[in-house]
Design an enzyme around this catalytic site. Sequence first.
Site, mmCIF file in Angstrom:
data_model
loop_
_atom_site.group_PDB
_atom_site.id
_atom_site.type_symbol
_atom_site.label_atom_id
_atom_site.label_comp_id
_atom_site.label_asym_id
_atom_site.label_seq_id
_atom_site.Cartn_x
_atom_site.Cartn_y
_atom_site.Cartn_z
ATOM 1 N N ARG A 184 0.852 -1.184 0.000
ATOM 2 C CA ARG A 184 0.000 0.000 0.000
ATOM 3 C C ARG A 184 0.892 1.239 0.000
ATOM 4 N NH1 ARG A 184 -2.400 2.768 5.025
ATOM 5 N NH2 ARG A 184 -3.637 4.418 4.079
ATOM 6 N N TYR B 42 -3.279 1.858 16.545
ATOM 7 C CA TYR B 42 -2.019 1.831 17.283
ATOM 8 C C TYR B 42 -2.208 1.668 18.787
ATOM 9 C CZ TYR B 42 0.075 3.255 12.890
ATOM 10 O OH TYR B 42 0.472 3.281 11.581
ATOM 11 N N GLU C 136 -3.122 -0.056 8.583
ATOM 12 C CA GLU C 136 -1.901 0.347 9.296
ATOM 13 C C GLU C 136 -1.932 -0.251 10.686
ATOM 14 O OE1 GLU C 136 -0.744 4.428 9.732
ATOM 15 O OE2 GLU C 136 -1.292 4.938 7.674
#
Length: 474
Positions: A79, A299, A374
């Site tokens: 990506r 995250y 991510e």
Amino acid sequence: MPETSVTFPPGFLWGAATSAYQIEGAVREDGRTPSIWDTFSHTPGKTHGGDTGDIAVDHYHRYREDVALMAELGLKAYRFSVSWSRVQPTGRGPAVQVGLDFYRHLVDELLAHGIKPAITLYHWDLPQELEDAGGWPERDTAYRFAEYAQIVGEALGDRVEQWITLNEPWCSAFLGYGSGVHAPGRTEPGAALRAAHHLNLAHGLGASALRSVMPARNAVAVSLNSSVVRPLSQDPADLAAGRRIDDLANGVFHGPMLHGAYPETLLEATSSLTDWSHVQDGDLTTANQPLDALGLNYYTPTLVSSAASELRGPRADGHGTSDHSPWPGADDVAFHQTPGDRTEMGWTIDPTGLHELIMRYTREAPGLPLYVTENGAAYDDKVDDDGRVHDPERIAYLHGHLSAVHRAIEDGADVRGYYLWSLMDNFEWAYGYGKRFGAVYVDYATLARTPKSSAHWYAQAARTGTLPPAAPAA
């Protein structure tokens, strides 16, 4: 006791991710003009050590080497983002073909190595000329984005099947125009809310533009950094604080994109900052384009409570230091550090948050395929005397979070793939080159690439579909 084997479904996509300004460099080559991040990083005091992306890791000239490295690591997908100002330097008008050629060559190289490209159209690098005209708080920027999306879709839609309109629009709106810790560095709460709406509009217009020029087989998605918001207690005031932040972190984007409406509680909480008259008839229908997939970036969780008046003001919310808040209308909310081990960013390591996030969107958007677009961690990586980079902490982080993804799949979530952030160390926005997220170590003096232990660990997972142990057997 030996670890239980964690094996992913056949066809699960193992990838890694980057973004243009963080890795490409070559900021003045082949017609590229400044983006807001060029301007911001060259403004004294805005980035760590005055670091800029002028050279970054020179991917623009080394992309063949980097793709070969991806292939060696067994990646199935990559990506990357397109630099708007490399393709359409003023944010208007015809494309610069040499700029598009770079991405054509990159895509060809990926396909030649059996790696599936996934394009992100916007990863925060607005052409400076569009910011000079008002940026995302101005409605016209959304229409300029749609024009740009059509240009890139026409050029690459025949070979790229996975498309993402925007990456983390929350950061673009609220860090760029609210707290000012990201480009363009403005601190205007009302403008941040207008920017959020115009990003929603841009997503819808961009998705329509892509579909107008691409084969029907192509998938259009968006990547949201939706927060896992947890109240400090079950006290009604803390629960209300949690709802306030959830609206600002999540509902402000998934409301229009997934449901065609903003949360009423969001409109009420921000009524002192805007009357939302910038939302025109038809905008929410436009933003609510059917999606083929949803990208989730995760995250660390967010822990909040109601704040007494003496605690209001700048807050430790994990999004950089500023005298201005990225949470418009939420001055009465306090942020707390969640307990546990932390990464170099100061972010608590909590894989349960990723499982929680995936299951939330399994309920929020039933039937919509999900990707983790991510997930990763920064650590203070060093080259050992043997020339290797050992990062057992990152391996443990990845094992924990990938195990959480697997648990979500077992619980019925349709998660199709995982993109590690990041492929290699790079320019980490306002943190400059001071934070290393990469699975591949970059020596910034020589730009030599060295796969870390975590890269080899992830490569084994990608090749086998089964997670290796988090630590070698004793």
